[in-house]
Every structure is written in C-alpha cells, then in structure tokens.
Write an enzyme that holds these catalytic residues in place. Structure first.
Site, PDB file in Angstrom:
ATOM      1  N   ASP A  26      -0.731 -36.959 -50.910  1.00 35.33           N
ATOM      2  CA  ASP A  26      -1.281 -38.279 -51.117  1.00 35.33           C
ATOM      3  C   ASP A  26      -1.527 -38.437 -52.622  1.00 35.33           C
ATOM      4  O   ASP A  26      -1.602 -37.450 -53.353  1.00 35.33           O
ATOM      5  CB  ASP A  26      -2.590 -38.397 -50.325  1.00 35.33           C
ATOM      6  N   ASP A  77      -3.850 -41.313 -54.359  1.00 31.44           N
ATOM      7  CA  ASP A  77      -5.160 -41.780 -54.807  1.00 31.44           C
ATOM      8  C   ASP A  77      -6.275 -40.797 -54.453  1.00 31.44           C
ATOM      9  O   ASP A  77      -6.527 -40.506 -53.287  1.00 31.44           O
ATOM     10  CB  ASP A  77      -5.470 -43.139 -54.188  1.00 31.44           C
TER      11      ASP A  77
END
Length: 291
Positions: A42, A44
């Site tokens: 991922d 963020d």
C-alpha cells in the site's frame, strides 16, 4: 610544464585495463530470480507519510490547475474521514464519477509529466525509509514488488519508478484519444478491489500468492493482506494492529512519535478519505463556479 593529461612514457593503459579486469570479482550475492513470489505495498502511510493524492493535488494547486479552495476542502474532507475512522459508501459512490474530474480534459502525457515533477517536489522526502528497505529486500530476493493504491495509476507508477520497484496497481481513469474524460474505469482501487487486482496480476504473472507478501497500515486493506501467505502491518491503525497481534503477523512501525503520522495533512483512512476529500473538493469547485 608538462600538462596534467599528458601520458608518462612508462604508462600503459592497456595493461592497466587488463589488470583491473583480472582483479574484478562478481558479487556473490546477486539475487536469483524468484518468478513465483512478489510483494505488494500500500502507499498512503505505508510507503509514504501522508496521502499521495493530497500531495498531488497540492502540486496541481501550485500550478493553478486545482484551486486553493479545492485544496482546503480536500484537506478538510480527508481529516473528517480520518477522525470518523470509517468509509462512507455515499462518498465512495460519488467519487466513482468525480474522483478525477479535476483533470478532465487534460492530456495523459501532461499528467504523467506533472506526476514526475510533483513527486520530486513534495513526495520524495516523505517516503518511509524503513518501508522502502523492506521493498528492496524483496527485490534483492529476486521478487517483484508492486504498489497497490487508490491513487491514480499514473501517480502510482511514478512513485514505483522513482523507487526502483516493478510497477503499480492504481485507480484507472477513463481516457479517449489520450485525454481524460473525468470518469473512472470501474471504481476506486480500495478494499476488496485491491485483492482482486492482486489476484488478477498473480494470474497474469504466474505468482503463487501463498508465497507472496503484502504490506499495509489500514484495516481497510484486510482483503489484500489475507489474499497472500505473508501479510505485514506497517505503521498500523489500531484495528489492524490488534488483528496483526491476534494472528501473529509481523508489525513494522517506523513512526518515531504520533506527530510524524501527519505531514501537512492526516493520511487517508482508507479509500473513504480519498473519496471524501476529492468529492468535497469537486463539490466546492462546482459551488463557486455556479455562483
């Protein structure tokens, strides 16, 4: 005076070159390709402090492509969603049509160029060095490393390229003749959509998901984390931390304190923050344009 680049009589570049080549040794630790395994990260608050789409919007605002009012409302929307701690279906649904409306009519090549410029200006120094090290360890093991994010794929690809990773899976915007229409292809890449993207890529690349790893900070990425054999929690929210502890998943926390979890803006609490922030920004723009 003899000029400094003049060769001495007894200087022999051929023999020097041969000697250097003879003394050279190959690195014994070069990675052996491992085509059946990969790692999925991922972005963020996992690979990057804060929300990549916010930094991108900020870069657009500095170029007068996104107003400061939009940016302020965008930040407010993301902060509200972070505090609420849950995704809002209404905002996610509206974001399906509005998420990339602020680049409608822009050329794809222009957005790619902007992504590269904005990454270098405001994103590069927000990469978590610890997470990047984890990614490089997978590369050193001869494995593919992919980013998986709700961020527009053009921005995600730029981040992956700058970090030397294999590639990126991101939200896909509809284009026509090399120009954005302002609509999305399908939906935002979040939650279950991330796991579906990982499964589809694994099938295309011949990956064995039981040998793959995934890394995220958010409980919203649980579908992706549970799709692989080696899930990891990175800078986890409280729910993911609890889940990771319960299931004995590795936990990596590169935050030195609570303050570093915020860099100019709280990071997106899953796709809800992305959707809410963008939708709010677009709504605000429409409001002022119609006045």
């Amino acid at each position: 005076m003899r000029r400094f680049w003049q060769r001495d009589k007894d200087e022999d570049p051929v023999s020097a070159g041969k000697a250097a080549a003879a003394a050279a040794t190959a690195d014994e630790h070069l990675p052996v390709p491992d085509p059946n395994a990969a790692a999925f990260f991922d972005v963020d608050n996992t690979m990057m402090r804060g929300a990549s789409i916010y930094y991108f919007a900020r870069g657009l605002a500095s170029r007068k492509l996104f107003t400061m009012r939009d940016l302020a409302m965008f930040a407010w929307g993301q902060a509200a969603f972070r505090l609420r701690g849950s995704e809002n279906a209404e905002h996610i649904s509206s974001a399906r049509e509005a998420a990339l409306a602020f680049v409608a009519g822009q050329k794809v090549t222009d957005l790619v160029r902007l992504s590269e410029e904005i990454y270098d200006e405001v994103m590069a120094d927000r990469i978590w060095h610890g997470t990047r090290t984890l990614a490089l360890q997978h590369l050193d093991a001869g494995q593919q490393v992919w980013l998986v994010t709700a961020t527009p794929v053009e921005v995600a690809r730029t981040i992956a390229h700058r970090l030397g990773l294999t590639g990126a899976l991101g939200t896909v915007a509809e284009t026509r003749d090399g120009v954005y229409t302002g609509r999305l292809v399908g939906n935002l890449l979040h939650g279950p959509a991330k796991s579906e993207a990982v499964r589809a890529l694994a099938q295309r690349e011949g990956l064995d998901l039981s040998r793959c790893a995934a890394y995220s900070d958010s409980i919203n990425d649980l579908p992706m984390l549970t799709a692989v054999g080696h899930p990891h929690a990175v800078n986890p929210d409280s729910d993911l931390r609890d889940h990771a502890k319960e299931h004995d998943w590795p936990i990596h926390d590169f935050r030195t304190g609570r303050k570093v979890t915020m860099v100019a803006l709280p990071a997106a609490a899953g796709a809800g923050a992305l959707a809410g922030g963008v939708a709010a920004g677009i709504a605000l723009r429409k409001h002022y344009n119609n006045r």
